[in-house]
Design a protein around this motif. Sequence first.
Motif, PDB file in Angstrom:
ATOM      1  N   UNK A  61       0.775  -1.302  -0.149  1.00 33.28           N
ATOM      2  CA  UNK A  61      -0.052   0.033  -0.042  1.00 33.28           C
ATOM      3  C   UNK A  61       0.786   1.295  -0.125  1.00 33.28           C
ATOM      4  N   UNK A  62       1.923   1.420   0.518  1.00 32.42           N
ATOM      5  CA  UNK A  62       2.631   2.303   0.950  1.00 32.42           C
ATOM      6  C   UNK A  62       4.349   2.419   0.378  1.00 32.42           C
ATOM      7  N   UNK A  63       4.767   1.498  -0.072  1.00 34.70           N
ATOM      8  CA  UNK A  63       5.940   1.568  -0.608  1.00 34.70           C
ATOM      9  C   UNK A  63       6.533   2.438  -1.720  1.00 34.70           C
ATOM     10  N   UNK A  64       5.309   3.050  -2.532  1.00 35.36           N
ATOM     11  CA  UNK A  64       5.661   4.026  -3.388  1.00 35.36           C
ATOM     12  C   UNK A  64       4.862   5.329  -2.941  1.00 35.36           C
ATOM     13  N   UNK A  65       4.418   5.323  -1.626  1.00 32.40           N
ATOM     14  CA  UNK A  65       3.926   6.683  -0.921  1.00 32.40           C
ATOM     15  C   UNK A  65       5.046   7.670  -0.476  1.00 32.40           C
ATOM     16  N   UNK A  66       5.301   8.714  -0.945  1.00 32.17           N
ATOM     17  CA  UNK A  66       6.445   9.387  -0.469  1.00 32.17           C
ATOM     18  C   UNK A  66       6.300   9.621   1.052  1.00 32.17           C
ATOM     19  N   UNK A 252      14.955  -0.823   0.384  1.00 26.40           N
ATOM     20  CA  UNK A 252      14.088   0.279   0.219  1.00 26.40           C
ATOM     21  C   UNK A 252      13.406  -0.166  -1.267  1.00 26.40           C
ATOM     22  N   UNK A 253      13.070  -1.294  -1.278  1.00 28.39           N
ATOM     23  CA  UNK A 253      12.450  -1.906  -2.478  1.00 28.39           C
ATOM     24  C   UNK A 253      11.128  -1.233  -2.929  1.00 28.39           C
ATOM     25  N   UNK A 254      10.762  -0.636  -3.844  1.00 26.32           N
ATOM     26  CA  UNK A 254       9.441  -0.208  -4.266  1.00 26.32           C
ATOM     27  C   UNK A 254       8.713  -0.931  -5.326  1.00 26.32           C
ATOM     28  N   UNK A 257       5.892  -5.861  -7.491  1.00 26.02           N
ATOM     29  CA  UNK A 257       6.128  -7.475  -7.857  1.00 26.02           C
ATOM     30  C   UNK A 257       7.073  -8.201  -7.079  1.00 26.02           C
ATOM     31  N   UNK A 258       8.339  -7.419  -6.844  1.00 24.76           N
ATOM     32  CA  UNK A 258       9.340  -7.993  -6.218  1.00 24.76           C
ATOM     33  C   UNK A 258       8.980  -8.156  -4.788  1.00 24.76           C
ATOM     34  N   UNK A 259       8.214  -7.234  -4.174  1.00 22.28           N
ATOM     35  CA  UNK A 259       7.927  -7.323  -2.641  1.00 22.28           C
ATOM     36  C   UNK A 259       7.005  -8.297  -2.698  1.00 22.28           C
ATOM     37  N   UNK A 260       6.003  -8.806  -3.501  1.00 23.84           N
ATOM     38  CA  UNK A 260       4.994  -9.817  -3.415  1.00 23.84           C
ATOM     39  C   UNK A 260       5.847 -11.050  -3.433  1.00 23.84           C
ATOM     40  N   UNK A 261       6.662 -11.094  -4.492  1.00 26.34           N
ATOM     41  CA  UNK A 261       7.682 -12.511  -4.679  1.00 26.34           C
ATOM     42  C   UNK A 261       8.279 -12.718  -3.404  1.00 26.34           C
ATOM     43  N   UNK A 262       8.890 -11.822  -2.813  1.00 24.74           N
ATOM     44  CA  UNK A 262       9.648 -12.249  -1.652  1.00 24.74           C
ATOM     45  C   UNK A 262       9.042 -12.456  -0.363  1.00 24.74           C
TER      46      UNK A 262
END
Length: 284
Positions: A61-66, A252-254, A257-262
């Motif tokens: 929800x927030x990885x790409x939220x500044x 600090x991955x954004x 797809x990578x986040x869900x895969x890990x």
Amino acid sequence: MKTGIVLEGGALRTMFSSGVCDAFLDAGLMPDYVIGVSAGIAYGVSYVSRQKWRNLHIATSYANDKRYMSWGNFVNPANRSYFGLKFAYEDVPNSLIPFDYDTFAAYPGEVEAVVTNLNTGAPDYLPVPRRDEHFTLLQATCAMPVLFPIFHLDGQPYLDGGCSDPIPYQRAFDQGCDRVVVVLTRERDYVRGEEKIEKLIDRRYRHYPRFLDTMHHRADQYNDCRRRLFELEQEGRVLVLAPATTEGFSRTEKDLQKIRALWQDGYFTGRSAVPAVRAFWTEG
């Protein structure tokens, strides 16, 4: 017999351990003692509060939220961290994706976080408060050098616990645990290299010589810590779970797809390990 789980840090790489813990929740596995470093315990409290998928929900929800991660947060004199501290540690748990304080408070075991004392250069092991709407200790254990301000707790200056005790399995044994599961956030063959920003750290923390000494030996200590861990695994005293790979995954991955895969790697690793963990935690 007292059981324990140790959660390594690694910022967003702890999506792996979050997946493992979610699989353990599905299986009803909960130890007597939980300790973690940095994001390992900051995310690990959701395991203790039995909130499955909460960490994955936060990250996606927030990885790409500044407000959550950005250099704008870092240059803000009221924040001074790459992470938005009020947003991540107050707005999210208290409003946006609520943390279950009641279930966390009802956990009958011990929950500890590791912080590094800048005056001594050594780790301190502090109990995670059951009701702290600011999550101050969790901010301190996550306080990566340079990217976070120094946190003062009971008059002592602290930064990231991973600087001094990156995988605190010995603390688990010292606290009386007999069988310890260790969840890593780096693959088994990972070897830590020298600190890339050593000169910047030397300049930034020049008033804390013992902390700098710890940082100068950080890579060797981490690699020695892992070598001993795998020896303990061979002796049958610990059970280690590690990701298949973290190559190309930033702390600090954004990339969602990578986040869900890990997270998925962690979940299926945890699910596959359930029978072994159950036996490990219950056999005499």
